[in-house]
Design a protein around this motif. Structure first.
Motif, mmCIF file in Angstrom:
data_model
loop_
_atom_site.group_PDB
_atom_site.id
_atom_site.type_symbol
_atom_site.label_atom_id
_atom_site.label_comp_id
_atom_site.label_asym_id
_atom_site.label_seq_id
_atom_site.Cartn_x
_atom_site.Cartn_y
_atom_site.Cartn_z
ATOM 1 N N PHE A 1 0.848 -1.178 0.000
ATOM 2 C CA PHE A 1 0.000 0.000 0.000
ATOM 3 C C PHE A 1 0.889 1.234 0.000
ATOM 4 N N PRO A 2 0.492 2.293 -0.727
ATOM 5 C CA PRO A 2 -0.686 2.411 -1.575
ATOM 6 C C PRO A 2 -0.648 1.420 -2.759
ATOM 7 N N LYS A 3 -1.816 0.982 -3.202
ATOM 8 C CA LYS A 3 -1.930 -0.047 -4.217
ATOM 9 C C LYS A 3 -2.574 0.554 -5.465
ATOM 10 N N ARG A 4 -1.877 0.404 -6.593
ATOM 11 C CA ARG A 4 -2.376 1.013 -7.824
ATOM 12 C C ARG A 4 -3.623 0.325 -8.356
ATOM 13 N N ARG A 5 -4.441 1.108 -9.071
ATOM 14 C CA ARG A 5 -5.711 0.601 -9.597
ATOM 15 C C ARG A 5 -5.535 -0.219 -10.864
ATOM 16 N N GLY A 6 -4.422 -0.035 -11.546
ATOM 17 C CA GLY A 6 -4.118 -0.904 -12.677
ATOM 18 C C GLY A 6 -4.674 -0.485 -14.011
ATOM 19 N N ILE A 7 -5.422 0.638 -14.088
ATOM 20 C CA ILE A 7 -5.966 1.006 -15.395
ATOM 21 C C ILE A 7 -5.306 2.269 -15.918
ATOM 22 N N THR A 8 -5.485 2.481 -17.203
ATOM 23 C CA THR A 8 -4.904 3.634 -17.861
ATOM 24 C C THR A 8 -5.637 4.911 -17.449
ATOM 25 N N VAL B 1 -8.044 6.964 -18.149
ATOM 26 C CA VAL B 1 -9.254 7.132 -18.966
ATOM 27 C C VAL B 1 -9.765 8.572 -18.915
ATOM 28 N N LYS B 2 -9.857 9.130 -17.734
ATOM 29 C CA LYS B 2 -10.392 10.487 -17.585
ATOM 30 C C LYS B 2 -9.521 11.508 -18.313
ATOM 31 N N GLU B 3 -8.223 11.435 -18.104
ATOM 32 C CA GLU B 3 -7.333 12.412 -18.713
ATOM 33 C C GLU B 3 -7.286 12.263 -20.234
ATOM 34 N N LEU B 4 -7.279 11.022 -20.721
ATOM 35 C CA LEU B 4 -7.290 10.798 -22.165
ATOM 36 C C LEU B 4 -8.574 11.336 -22.782
ATOM 37 N N THR B 5 -9.702 11.056 -22.131
ATOM 38 C CA THR B 5 -10.984 11.516 -22.647
ATOM 39 C C THR B 5 -11.050 13.031 -22.674
ATOM 40 N N GLU B 6 -10.599 13.668 -21.606
ATOM 41 C CA GLU B 6 -10.624 15.128 -21.555
ATOM 42 C C GLU B 6 -9.701 15.756 -22.591
ATOM 43 N N LEU C 1 -18.580 -0.782 -17.825
ATOM 44 C CA LEU C 1 -18.737 0.674 -17.780
ATOM 45 C C LEU C 1 -18.797 1.164 -16.344
ATOM 46 N N ASP C 2 -19.531 0.467 -15.506
ATOM 47 C CA ASP C 2 -19.662 0.843 -14.104
ATOM 48 C C ASP C 2 -18.292 0.901 -13.428
ATOM 49 N N TYR C 3 -17.468 -0.112 -13.684
ATOM 50 C CA TYR C 3 -16.140 -0.149 -13.085
ATOM 51 C C TYR C 3 -15.281 1.028 -13.543
ATOM 52 N N VAL C 4 -15.294 1.309 -14.836
ATOM 53 C CA VAL C 4 -14.390 2.353 -15.325
ATOM 54 C C VAL C 4 -14.805 3.726 -14.807
ATOM 55 N N LEU C 5 -16.111 3.973 -14.659
ATOM 56 C CA LEU C 5 -16.546 5.257 -14.125
ATOM 57 C C LEU C 5 -16.091 5.427 -12.676
ATOM 58 N N HIS C 6 -16.126 4.342 -11.905
ATOM 59 C CA HIS C 6 -15.660 4.416 -10.524
ATOM 60 C C HIS C 6 -14.141 4.553 -10.450
ATOM 61 N N LEU C 7 -13.438 3.692 -11.175
ATOM 62 C CA LEU C 7 -11.978 3.685 -11.075
ATOM 63 C C LEU C 7 -11.350 4.964 -11.618
ATOM 64 N N ALA C 8 -11.953 5.510 -12.678
ATOM 65 C CA ALA C 8 -11.417 6.737 -13.270
ATOM 66 C C ALA C 8 -11.980 7.985 -12.596
ATOM 67 N N GLN C 9 -12.857 7.792 -11.623
ATOM 68 C CA GLN C 9 -13.503 8.888 -10.895
ATOM 69 C C GLN C 9 -14.203 9.848 -11.854
ATOM 70 N N MET C 10 -14.958 9.262 -12.796
ATOM 71 C CA MET C 10 -15.727 10.039 -13.760
ATOM 72 C C MET C 10 -17.200 9.993 -13.348
ATOM 73 N N MET C 11 -17.528 10.685 -12.262
ATOM 74 C CA MET C 11 -18.833 10.536 -11.650
ATOM 75 C C MET C 11 -19.607 11.858 -11.554
ATOM 76 N N SER C 12 -19.196 12.881 -12.285
ATOM 77 C CA SER C 12 -20.042 14.068 -12.342
ATOM 78 C C SER C 12 -21.281 13.725 -13.148
ATOM 79 N N PHE C 13 -22.347 14.507 -12.989
ATOM 80 C CA PHE C 13 -23.557 14.233 -13.753
ATOM 81 C C PHE C 13 -23.306 14.347 -15.250
ATOM 82 N N GLU C 14 -22.464 15.298 -15.632
ATOM 83 C CA GLU C 14 -22.154 15.457 -17.056
ATOM 84 C C GLU C 14 -21.431 14.215 -17.591
ATOM 85 N N GLU C 15 -20.510 13.675 -16.811
ATOM 86 C CA GLU C 15 -19.774 12.491 -17.245
ATOM 87 C C GLU C 15 -20.671 11.257 -17.292
ATOM 88 N N ILE C 16 -21.581 11.136 -16.338
ATOM 89 C CA ILE C 16 -22.497 9.996 -16.344
ATOM 90 C C ILE C 16 -23.442 10.085 -17.541
#
Length: 443
Positions: free
Chosen positions: A309-316, A318-323, A351-366
């Motif tokens: 710990f800290p333990k990485r989430r393992g994904i790319t 996503v949020k920064e690439l999308t933005e 989809l549910d996992y990536v929104l949580h892991l990438a912290q893309m949870m604003s109403f606009e992002e959802i």
């Protein structure tokens, strides 16, 4: 002329960051000869005013449900599906590299019939969850090319219900693999292209050294150019922040003018790389227009195994690439194989996992989220005008058990109807919520 009318649907607009992710006014869909003819409100009245006789056309009332394009699973291994329980296939460490080793040791008894049988089961699960477009990697580090032959047959046999793109993929490396008769992985990848694979694959981070990984990226781009194929590379699927093959692949694809036909899958290392490097890399990615395919559930499971710990989430990223305007799509990746013991083809879970892991949870992002499974997936697969809710295009669409994009994501909703070229593939019984009305009346 075959004519059908679907009425009373809300449409997922597919417009990036739109404040109207779902049409406010119910829409009607006119399908003629398997293609969208017209989409808009009050179509029956307008068609009647035009003098069109619609009395014999079947009409389906969609009850205000959400309609969107079919889902795309842009990263899957159909040839590996349901092999997790084979003797010797257990991945005790839960790492990517042990998974590759277990597969290498247990794949010798593959048959075309076995691969097709397991793949058909996997495809059935995906179809029932709304997937009509799949990109599957086929391991060609096998002198008999069993997986590739099986998936090529299946691609043709199932083309009326699902579109399958096949990647000629060297699971054990282009230059680290040596077959029993001296076959190099790179030669087998090329043979796969000659046999009809749609995409060139690679796995540079698995090669024995950096130089061989770099050499494999040059080979991938040369083969794609020579054969006119797409590219999809397992790229930087590691927590090592110094694994930089996505940079090389993007530069080579940019110089060859084939960035839009190129996909970097996984790119987990970007989750460990520092911001200064990523900032510099972003300019290249934007110029090259490469695509990214993220497999959030699998990489969450496989990566970070050396971390305490800290333990990485393992994904790319996503949020920064999308933005940054870079196309990102999603994949199930595995269905019960040596890399991942679960996976049922439900892309709403992915989809549910990536929104949580990438912290893309604003109403606009959802409200914007379905694009990862639809238009962004179609961009990765280079589907062009053969995809989308537009007049003149094939009448492929889903009816979801929701009335808005937000509700679809919030409920991880089911697919009630899947339509392909105007033909209903299946329908599912609608929500059972009404059964509770007498038990628990709404306030």
């Amino acid at each position: 002329m075959s004519t059908q009318l679907f009425t009373n649907a809300h449409i997922a607009t597919g417009m990036p960051h739109s404040t109207a992710a779902t049409t406010a006014v119910p829409q009607d869909i006119l399908v003629e000869d398997g293609r969208f003819a017209e989409i808009g409100p009050d179509l029956p009245a307008r068609l009647e005013a035009q003098g069109r006789d619609m009395s014999s056309a079947p009409v389906t009332d969609l009850g205000g449900r959400l309609v969107c394009p079919p889902f795309c699973d842009t990263h899957l291994h159909l040839d590996y599906a349901y092999t997790a329980r084979k003797p010797g296939a257990t991945n005790s460490s839960g790492t990517l590299f042990e998974g590759i080793q277990r597969w290498s040791e247990t794949k010798s008894d593959l048959s075309i019939e076995d691969v097709k049988s397991r793949a058909r089961t996997a495809i059935r699960h995906e179809l029932l969850h709304g997937v009509q477009f799949i990109r599957s990697h086929a391991d060609v580090t096998d002198p008999n090319l069993t997986s590739l032959r099986a998936l090529l047959e299946l691609r043709e046999e199932l083309k009326d219900v699902v579109t399958i793109q096949i990647v000629s993929f060297p699971q054990e490396g282009m230059y680290s693999y040596a077959g029993p008769h001296g076959e190099a992985g790179a030669d087998l990848v090329e043979e796969g292209l000659r046999m009809g694979a749609d995409c060139v694959g690679g796995i540079p981070h698995f090669e024995q050294c950096r130089e061989l990984g770099e050499r494999s990226m040059h080979t991938v781009v040369k083969l794609a150019t020579r054969y006119g194929r797409l590219i999809d590379v397992h790229c930087d699927e590691t927590d090592d922040p110094n694994s930089r093959y996505v940079e090389l692949l993007s530069s080579l694809a940019y110089r060859a003018g084939i960035g839009v036909r190129t996909t970097a899958s996984h790119t987990c290392s970007l989750g460990s790389a520092d911001n200064a490097y990523f900032f510099h890399l972003t300019e290249l990615l934007q110029a090259a227009h490469v695509n990214f395919a993220c497999a959030p559930t699998e990489n969450l499971y496989l990566q970070g195994r050396q971390d305490t710990f800290p333990k990485r989430r393992g994904i790319t990223r996503v949020k920064e690439l999308t933005e940054a305007g870079i196309n990102v799509s999603l994949g199930q990746d595995s269905m019960q194989d040596p890399w991942y013991p679960l996976g049922n083809g439900n892309m709403m879970i992915i989809l549910d996992y990536v929104l949580h892991l990438a912290q893309m949870m604003s109403f606009e992002e959802i409200d914007d989220a379905l694009k990862f499974l639809t238009v962004d997936g179609a961009t990765t697969m280079n589907l062009g005008d053969s995809y989308g809710l537009e007049p003149g295009r094939p009448a492929d669409f889903l009816v979801l058990d929701a009335s808005s994009v937000f509700d679809a994501v919030y409920e991880r909703c089911a697919v009630l109807r899947s339509v392909r070229e105007g033909r209903t593939l299946f329908t599912r019984r609608e929500t059972i919520d009404s059964a509770f009305d007498d038990l628990i009346p709404e306030a």
